[in-house]
Design a protein around this motif. Structure first.
Motif, PDB file in Angstrom:
ATOM      1  N   TYR A   1      38.572   9.462  -0.689  1.00  0.00           N
ATOM      2  CA  TYR A   1      38.244  10.848  -0.611  1.00  0.00           C
ATOM      3  C   TYR A   1      40.193  11.971   0.030  1.00  0.00           C
ATOM      4  O   TYR A   1      40.882  11.044   0.599  1.00  0.00           O
ATOM      5  N   ASN A   2      40.362  12.779  -0.807  1.00  0.00           N
ATOM      6  CA  ASN A   2      41.614  13.284  -1.259  1.00  0.00           C
ATOM      7  C   ASN A   2      42.700  12.298  -1.399  1.00  0.00           C
ATOM      8  O   ASN A   2      43.731  12.398  -0.158  1.00  0.00           O
ATOM      9  N   GLY A   3      42.411  11.469  -2.009  1.00  0.00           N
ATOM     10  CA  GLY A   3      43.795  10.698  -2.364  1.00  0.00           C
ATOM     11  C   GLY A   3      44.209   9.272  -1.453  1.00  0.00           C
ATOM     12  O   GLY A   3      44.893   8.425  -1.064  1.00  0.00           O
ATOM     13  N   THR A   4      42.779   8.934  -0.768  1.00  0.00           N
ATOM     14  CA  THR A   4      43.324   7.964   0.519  1.00  0.00           C
ATOM     15  C   THR A   4      41.866   7.270   1.197  1.00  0.00           C
ATOM     16  O   THR A   4      40.709   8.479   0.682  1.00  0.00           O
ATOM     17  N   VAL A   5      41.642   6.534   1.846  1.00  0.00           N
ATOM     18  CA  VAL A   5      40.220   5.555   2.082  1.00  0.00           C
ATOM     19  C   VAL A   5      39.595   6.108   2.881  1.00  0.00           C
ATOM     20  O   VAL A   5      40.529   5.877   4.383  1.00  0.00           O
ATOM     21  N   VAL A   6      38.649   6.349   3.280  1.00  0.00           N
ATOM     22  CA  VAL A   6      38.560   7.187   4.359  1.00  0.00           C
ATOM     23  C   VAL A   6      36.927   6.324   4.726  1.00  0.00           C
ATOM     24  O   VAL A   6      37.120   5.823   4.024  1.00  0.00           O
ATOM     25  N   TYR A   7      36.723   6.787   6.376  1.00  0.00           N
ATOM     26  CA  TYR A   7      35.655   5.606   6.519  1.00  0.00           C
ATOM     27  C   TYR A   7      34.634   6.527   6.404  1.00  0.00           C
ATOM     28  O   TYR A   7      34.003   7.262   7.350  1.00  0.00           O
ATOM     29  N   LEU A   8      32.479   5.701   5.439  1.00  0.00           N
ATOM     30  CA  LEU A   8      31.615   6.448   6.332  1.00  0.00           C
ATOM     31  C   LEU A   8      31.148   5.795   7.117  1.00  0.00           C
ATOM     32  O   LEU A   8      30.741   4.411   5.986  1.00  0.00           O
ATOM     33  N   VAL A   9      30.281   5.598   8.072  1.00  0.00           N
ATOM     34  CA  VAL A   9      29.497   5.507   8.412  1.00  0.00           C
ATOM     35  C   VAL A   9      28.160   5.853   8.675  1.00  0.00           C
ATOM     36  O   VAL A   9      27.593   6.695   9.088  1.00  0.00           O
ATOM     37  N   ALA A  10      26.921   4.711   7.790  1.00  0.00           N
ATOM     38  CA  ALA A  10      25.623   5.478   7.651  1.00  0.00           C
ATOM     39  C   ALA A  10      24.934   4.507   8.752  1.00  0.00           C
ATOM     40  O   ALA A  10      25.122   3.545   8.703  1.00  0.00           O
ATOM     41  N   LEU A  11      24.201   5.271   9.503  1.00  0.00           N
ATOM     42  CA  LEU A  11      23.252   5.422  10.585  1.00  0.00           C
ATOM     43  C   LEU A  11      22.136   5.737  10.641  1.00  0.00           C
ATOM     44  O   LEU A  11      22.016   6.941  10.309  1.00  0.00           O
ATOM     45  N   ASP A  12      21.798   4.521  11.762  1.00  0.00           N
ATOM     46  CA  ASP A  12      19.822   5.238  11.850  1.00  0.00           C
ATOM     47  C   ASP A  12      20.227   6.698  12.839  1.00  0.00           C
ATOM     48  O   ASP A  12      20.342   6.317  14.021  1.00  0.00           O
TER      49      ASP A  12
ATOM     50  N   LEU B   1      26.897  10.014   8.586  1.00  0.00           N
ATOM     51  CA  LEU B   1      25.525   9.881   7.587  1.00  0.00           C
ATOM     52  C   LEU B   1      24.415   9.243   7.598  1.00  0.00           C
ATOM     53  O   LEU B   1      23.910   8.464   8.508  1.00  0.00           O
ATOM     54  N   ASP B   2      23.450   9.596   7.409  1.00  0.00           N
ATOM     55  CA  ASP B   2      21.498   9.215   8.078  1.00  0.00           C
ATOM     56  C   ASP B   2      21.507   7.858   7.197  1.00  0.00           C
ATOM     57  O   ASP B   2      22.265   8.345   5.620  1.00  0.00           O
ATOM     58  N   ARG B   3      21.554   6.970   7.384  1.00  0.00           N
ATOM     59  CA  ARG B   3      21.837   5.326   6.414  1.00  0.00           C
ATOM     60  C   ARG B   3      20.144   5.844   5.994  1.00  0.00           C
ATOM     61  O   ARG B   3      20.327   5.024   4.708  1.00  0.00           O
ATOM     62  N   ALA B   4      19.488   6.271   5.783  1.00  0.00           N
ATOM     63  CA  ALA B   4      17.959   6.589   4.712  1.00  0.00           C
ATOM     64  C   ALA B   4      18.523   6.967   3.896  1.00  0.00           C
ATOM     65  O   ALA B   4      18.398   6.392   2.895  1.00  0.00           O
ATOM     66  N   ARG B   5      19.299   8.086   3.716  1.00  0.00           N
ATOM     67  CA  ARG B   5      20.269   9.053   2.977  1.00  0.00           C
ATOM     68  C   ARG B   5      21.044   7.906   2.027  1.00  0.00           C
ATOM     69  O   ARG B   5      21.005   8.854   1.097  1.00  0.00           O
ATOM     70  N   TYR B   6      21.641   7.494   3.431  1.00  0.00           N
ATOM     71  CA  TYR B   6      23.179   7.027   2.245  1.00  0.00           C
ATOM     72  C   TYR B   6      22.169   5.601   0.819  1.00  0.00           C
ATOM     73  O   TYR B   6      22.884   6.059   0.300  1.00  0.00           O
ATOM     74  N   ALA B   7      21.410   5.003   1.680  1.00  0.00           N
ATOM     75  CA  ALA B   7      20.695   4.086   1.090  1.00  0.00           C
ATOM     76  C   ALA B   7      19.903   4.699  -0.804  1.00  0.00           C
ATOM     77  O   ALA B   7      20.366   4.182  -1.364  1.00  0.00           O
ATOM     78  N   LYS B   8      19.749   5.730  -0.425  1.00  0.00           N
ATOM     79  CA  LYS B   8      19.832   6.747  -1.167  1.00  0.00           C
ATOM     80  C   LYS B   8      20.667   7.021  -2.976  1.00  0.00           C
ATOM     81  O   LYS B   8      20.537   6.878  -3.850  1.00  0.00           O
ATOM     82  N   LEU B   9      21.133   7.697  -2.314  1.00  0.00           N
ATOM     83  CA  LEU B   9      22.657   8.389  -2.522  1.00  0.00           C
ATOM     84  C   LEU B   9      23.255   7.015  -3.389  1.00  0.00           C
ATOM     85  O   LEU B   9      24.092   7.275  -4.743  1.00  0.00           O
ATOM     86  N   PHE B  10      23.607   6.698  -2.254  1.00  0.00           N
ATOM     87  CA  PHE B  10      24.779   4.852  -3.054  1.00  0.00           C
ATOM     88  C   PHE B  10      23.928   3.788  -3.515  1.00  0.00           C
ATOM     89  O   PHE B  10      24.539   2.858  -3.581  1.00  0.00           O
ATOM     90  N   GLY B  11      22.847   3.954  -3.227  1.00  0.00           N
ATOM     91  CA  GLY B  11      22.179   2.420  -4.567  1.00  0.00           C
ATOM     92  C   GLY B  11      22.524   1.138  -3.220  1.00  0.00           C
ATOM     93  O   GLY B  11      22.281   0.185  -3.768  1.00  0.00           O
TER      94      GLY B  11
END
Length: 912
Positions: free
Chosen positions: A622-633, A718-728
């Motif tokens: 994101y924005n030219g760099t690597v960010v961290y996305l934490v998908a959790l319940d 991000l919620d993990r259930a939604r992450y699973a749908k968005l990112f397969g």
């Protein structure tokens, strides 16, 4: 030449201790440069191998960690983009081999028919067939390869029932050895099992792969497993069970939430094709579903991950080199002071100023060359020690577990030697020019003379120019290339202050003189008077000591300012009773060693377990760099943490909004971001950000900001259930296990048994917190290790400065001994001067270190990471640093002090 040999070589042998000091200073400076170069290359290659492993294509179609839909490769082939010779989807994942002691390997899924079986393949590998190859199954594949129909060959290969693998020779020999041992014992040979996300896949090795030295797969030489794309996907991303039992309808359902995706698609171009033209045409086909990049663009995004580490390592090495430069200057000043009579005689009999300059420059170049040559292997040793210190963490951080130091090239070694030699020559120029410019009549009489006005003006002008230029670069840093203003400006200011140290020391001496004369004993007053008479001679060394103290003070201050809030945050967020993960504690917070989502459900069903929160880590760009996305319940997190960490109440209130079932949920992809994400990327609550997904950019709506220190480039929740749908992606990386009150004794054995059965690891809250705390401390230990070299170089400078003092005070010391001073008093006088140099250097270092710490925390940290940390003074560390600095300086005075009491009174009296 004969005169030079007589005056230079013979002098070096007579003053071998001086030569050793110069050589040591240059060797330590070069060693830090060489080790920094090796470490930076090691980090860069490891990071490159994580984001673009096995890269040899001219163009890449990529979404970073999100992956690319495999169907996109077929679309690119069908589009027949002009200039594209071959379209190759690639799967690259980290796996383990449970029957080979859990050895970690890298699984590469490629269209093996084209990239491995053909001669002169782009991967530059050779495959040697082994074992019982199912030749009758491979015949159609070979026929398709012969006909040139590589797409059909790949499809046929994917349909072979057995999972056929080609492995590196190291893995094959290890597995085959165990097979032979089992057969010799009358037992069946163990299968070749590949494990990913705690799922086991039995494979059949059919070939051993050997790599050419320049193969893009060469870094994986000991840990490579190759398969076809389809079979590799069957190992790392198997279709859900309903796809197998539901026929076409099941397969169609599987396509929607979890479409087959590869890590990237490589585009190989026709000879002479223009990459930019092909990129534009391919981008038209790809659209917003992915990004088409050149290798340089891909490297730039990778470089951003490790640049911060590289800059820190390089700054430490440059600090040692700069201090070494000033100390070589000081050592050469000793030489000039000792040889004033020789210079006067040479000038009186016709030697030119140029010859005098060449005499000293050539001697300095010779010493610098020897020191630089010795510094190269010392730097390699330092790099090896550093990697050993952090090997397990580095192997877990990156995709390829083989984190190896790069071989130092001859070009790099030559550049290091040239830098060391050049530093020595440059440091000798000022003393040499001063010696050549002196009046022969003065130097023959050994009169000290005075520094010419022109040198004073040049000195002050140089100091002011460096400081003003550095300050201007800092103020204009946003208008300069990345890090040039912030890092370069700070370096110039420090060099200017170091160069101005004689002026600063003169001011400090003037301020301290009344107190010293009123309270100090005789030997200390004598040492102080000598120090005040020659601030120019001692100022450089005191400045070098001050620079070392400033660097250590700044590191200690930044460390404390980081450690206290981060450890407090860890105490708050690490509240689960136990943690279950795959791999080790370092890989638990990365996406390199995932687990099946079923693990969370299994753990929740164990006796004594109250709840389980699963987390998936993802690193999008994101924005030219690597960010961290934490998908959790998020529901579990908010519910379990509410009574365990009441201090997080304000943050916990917004987490439930991310849950799809929350009454206030609008159906948008709601996320929370860390405070440093807001600061670094200049976003606010209500903004929509786009991150790459397997089907194209994924819009995420920011609904709040929370405190988090997980990643220097910012974190998204991000919620993990939604992450699973968005990112397969339905995998998880770690499970936080909360035990029912009073049920710890019953839950722990059940957890241990489950983890052992699944090949997972389990630890408790105390162990995880301790590990994270120790890891944080070890990072700063690495910085202290590099700065220790700066301290050693500065100590060598104390020796040279005191040798000058003893030389210039030869008559004075002789008079003291003649009028009744004991050798012990003379020795204490010299040691007292060393003590004062250490004390002044410490004070100067603290005075410089305070604004340095503020600058690093409030400017560099905010610019780099967005973290705005409170500035904390490291009082305990400061006392330790001060004690070490003063003690080191005092001990460095022992040799000059011993030389002083060896002075013969008649020799000293006739010195003039």
């Amino acid at each position: 030449m004969s005169v030079y040999r007589l005056l230079a070589v013979r002098y070096l042998f007579q003053r071998w201790d001086r030569a050793v000091l110069i050589i040591s200073s240059i060797a330590l400076g070069v060693a830090t440069l060489v080790s920094a170069r090796i470490l930076n290359q090691c980090f860069e290659i490891a990071a490159q191998g994580t984001t673009t492993p096995a890269g040899s294509a001219e163009l890449y179609v990529t979404n970073g960690e999100a992956g690319v839909a495999r169907a996109l490769a077929d679309e690119l082939r069908a589009a027949k983009v002009p200039g594209v010779k071959s379209v190759q989807p690639l799967v690259v994942e980290r796996v383990s081999l449970p029957d080979l002691d859990g050895r970690v390997a890298v699984l590469v899924g490629a269209e093996v028919s084209s990239q491995l079986l053909t001669d002169n393949n782009s991967l530059k590998v050779k495959v040697t067939p082994v074992g019982d190859i199912p030749k009758w199954q491979l015949l159609p594949v070979l026929a398709a390869v012969k006909d040139g129909d590589l797409t059909r060959a790949g499809d046929l290969w994917d349909r072979i029932p057995a999972r056929l693998a080609m492995v590196s020779r190291s893995i094959y020999e290890d597995w085959n050895g165990r097979c032979q041992t089992a057969l010799a014992a009358g037992q069946p040979a163990p299968p070749f099992v590949v494990r990913h996300a705690n799922r086991d896949a039995v494979c059949l090795p059919i070939g051993v792969v050997d790599f050419e030295a320049d193969s893009p797969l060469a870094p994986m030489g000991k840990s490579f497993i190759g398969m076809s794309v389809g079979q590799a996907l069957g190992v790392v991303r198997p279709a859900p069970p309903y796809a197998a039992v539901g026929g076409a309808a099941g397969a169609g359902a599987a396509e929607s939430p979890y479409p087959p995706k590869v890590n990237r698609i490589d585009l190989f171009l026709e000879p002479g094709a223009d990459p930019e033209t092909v990129l534009a045409a391919a981008a038209q086909v790809v659209g917003r579903r992915a990004e088409v990049r050149t290798p340089d663009a891909q490297r730039r995004s990778t470089q951003e991950i490790v640049t911060g580490i590289q800059v820190g390592v390089l700054m430490c090495s440059l600090g040692a080199m700069i201090i070494g430069l000033f100390l070589v200057y000081n050592a050469m000043s000793v030489t000039v002071a000792e040889r004033r009579a020789d210079i006067g005689v040479l000038r009186s009999i016709g030697a030119t100023r140029t010859q005098i300059v060449v005499l000293f420059s050539a001697a300095s170049a010779a010493l610098g060359f020897v020191g630089a040559v010795l510094g190269v292997p010392l730097g390699m040793l330092l790099a090896e020690l550093t990697v050993r210190q952090f090997r397990s963490e580095l192997e877990s951080m990156f995709l390829n577990p083989e984190v190896r130091l790069t071989h130092l090239s001859w070009a790099t070694a030559a550049a290091a030697v040239a830098a060391g030699t050049g530093t020595a020559v440059f440091a000798a120029l000022v003393p040499a020019l001063q010696a050549a410019g002196d009046d022969p009549a003065h130097v023959v009489r050994r009169s000290t003379g005075s520094v010419k006005g022109i040198w004073n003006v040049l000195h002050r002008s140089a100091c002011l120019s460096l400081i003003v230029t550095g300050a201007a670069m800092i103020l204009l840093r946003f208008n300069l290339p990345s890090r040039v203003g912030s890092v370069g400006g700070l370096t110039l200011v420090l060099v200017g202050l170091l160069l101005a140290s004689p002026i600063l020391v003169a001011v400090m001496v003037r301020l301290a003189r009344p107190v010293v004369r009123a309270t100090a004993p005789f030997t200390l007053r004598l040492a102080f008077d000598n120090l005040s008479r020659a601030p120019g001679r001692t100022g450089v060394v005191i400045g070098a000591l001050g620079a070392g103290v400033a660097l250590m003070f700044q590191t200690a201050g930044v460390g404390r300012s980081n450690e206290e809030p981060i450890l407090s945050w860890i105490e708050q967020v690490v509240q689960a009773d136990h943690f279950v993960f795959n791999g080790n504690m370092t890989s638990a917070n990365s996406s390199n060693s995932p687990m099946s989502a079923n693990v969370a459900g299994d753990l929740k069903g164990l006796p004594g377990v109250e709840d389980v929160m699963s987390i998936r880590y993802f690193r999008p760009e994101y924005n030219g760099t690597v960010v961290y996305l934490v998908a959790l319940d998020v529901k579990t997190y908010a519910g379990t943490m509410r009574h365990r960490a009441p201090e997080l109440a304000s943050d916990l209130e917004v987490f439930p909004e991310l849950d799809d079932t929350h009454p206030d949920h609008s159906g948008a992809n709601k996320v929370l971001v860390s405070h440093n994400f807001v600061e670094r990327h200049k976003v606010k609550v209500g903004d929509t950000i786009l991150v790459p997904g397997p089907r194209g950019p994924v819009p995420l709506v920011i609904v709040g900001a929370v405190r988090d220190y997980s990643w220097s480039r910012g974190t998204i929740f991000l919620d993990r259930a939604r992450y699973a749908k968005l990112f397969g992606d339905n995998l998880i990386d770690i499970c936080h296990v909360f035990v029912k009150p009073g049920a710890t004794a019953g839950a722990e054995p059940a957890l241990d048994r489950y983890a052992a059965d699944k090949g997972l690891f389990v630890t408790d809250r105390f162990s995880l917190r301790k590990f994270l705390s120790e890891l944080l401390n070890r990072v700063y230990v690495l910085a202290y290790m590099q700065q220790l070299l700066v301290g050693v170089v500065a100590a060598l400078g104390v020796v040279t400065a005191l040798l000058i003092s003893v030389l210039q005070r030869k008559r004075e010391l002789g008079l003291l001994l003649a009028v009744g001073a004991t050798p012990g008093q003379v020795l204490l006088s010299v040691l007292a001067e060393a003590f004062l140099m250490g004390a002044f250097g410490t004070v100067l270092g603290v005075l410089i270190g305070l604004p340095m710490e503020w600058y690093v925390l409030k400017v560099m940290f905010v610019d780099e990471s967005g973290f705005n940390l409170d500035m904390l003074i490291p009082w305990k560390a400061t006392l330790g640093i001060a004690s070490a600095s003063i003690t080191l300086a005092t001990l460095a005075g022992l040799l000059p002090a011993w030389r002083a009491i060896q002075t013969r009174i008649p020799d000293a009296m006739q010195y003039e």
